[in-house]
Design an enzyme around this catalytic site. Structure first.
Site: not given
Length: 197
Positions: A94-97
């Site tokens: 999710g996101g930048d992970e």
């Protein structure tokens, strides 16, 4: 019957994959990490989990918008994938992970080698909508069985190692050490205290 099977397969694919990058997602990650640990336990092998967080991604997203951020995430995920072996598994959490499961490593240093390769690949500037964008990757590494014997423990410890690497300056990597959990607990206690105040 074939059509129904194809539809079911499509629904399953959507449930287990990230729509933007096409990578397996958080739901699939939990399943695969559990399987990898069980296999490592049976065969007395070592496996590693890497927790990857992009540096400066939020700045790109905030200043150039989500379209540029999405384009950047696609390029970065392809670059990370290109650094991995066929047997290694990359997930977008999710996101930048991102997380990476290295199912078989001879020694922990193998994971550090992969981490350095990823950091070099991610650090190369990306051209998005006529902008040269540079992001980095900070990586936390937890190794089974020494750093945890369950999926939850390994994820928690890889995450703690990633935060520790960030504290030492972005763009680095760190292996999990027990002292990191104490710091993570202190950080959480401070956050909760500040929310009450």
């Amino acid at each position: 019957e074939q059509e129904r099977a194809a539809k079911e397969e499509q629904v399953r694919h959507l449930a287990y994959h990230d729509a933007l990058t096409g990578l397996p997602n958080r739901a699939y990650f939990s399943e695969r990490l559990g399987e990898t640990i069980a296999f490592a336990e049976r065969t007395h092998q070592t496996c590693a989990l890497m927790f990857v967080d992009l540096d400066r991604f939020k700045i790109v997203n905030d200043s150039l918008g989500h379209v540029a951020g999405d384009a950047l995430l696609k390029v970065v995920s392809e670059r990370i994938q290109a650094c991995l072996r066929e047997s290694d598994l990359l997930f977008r959490m999710g996101g930048d992970e991102f997380t990476i499961i290295l199912p078989q490593i001879a020694m922990p240093e193998d994971a550090a080698f992969v981490a350095r390769r990823i950091q070099q690949a991610v650090a190369t500037p990306v051209s998005v909508h006529e902008h040269e964008l540079a992001v980095g990757a900070t990586i936390g590494i937890a190794v089974y069985p020494g750093d945890g014997d369950s999926a939850e423990a390994l994820l928690k410890n890889a995450d703690a190692a990633m935060y520790s690497a960030k504290e030492n300056g972005r763009g680095g990597h760190a292996f999990y050490r027990a002292a990191m959990n104490q710091r993570a607990s202190q950080r959480l206690a401070l956050e909760l205290a500040s929310k009450k105040g």
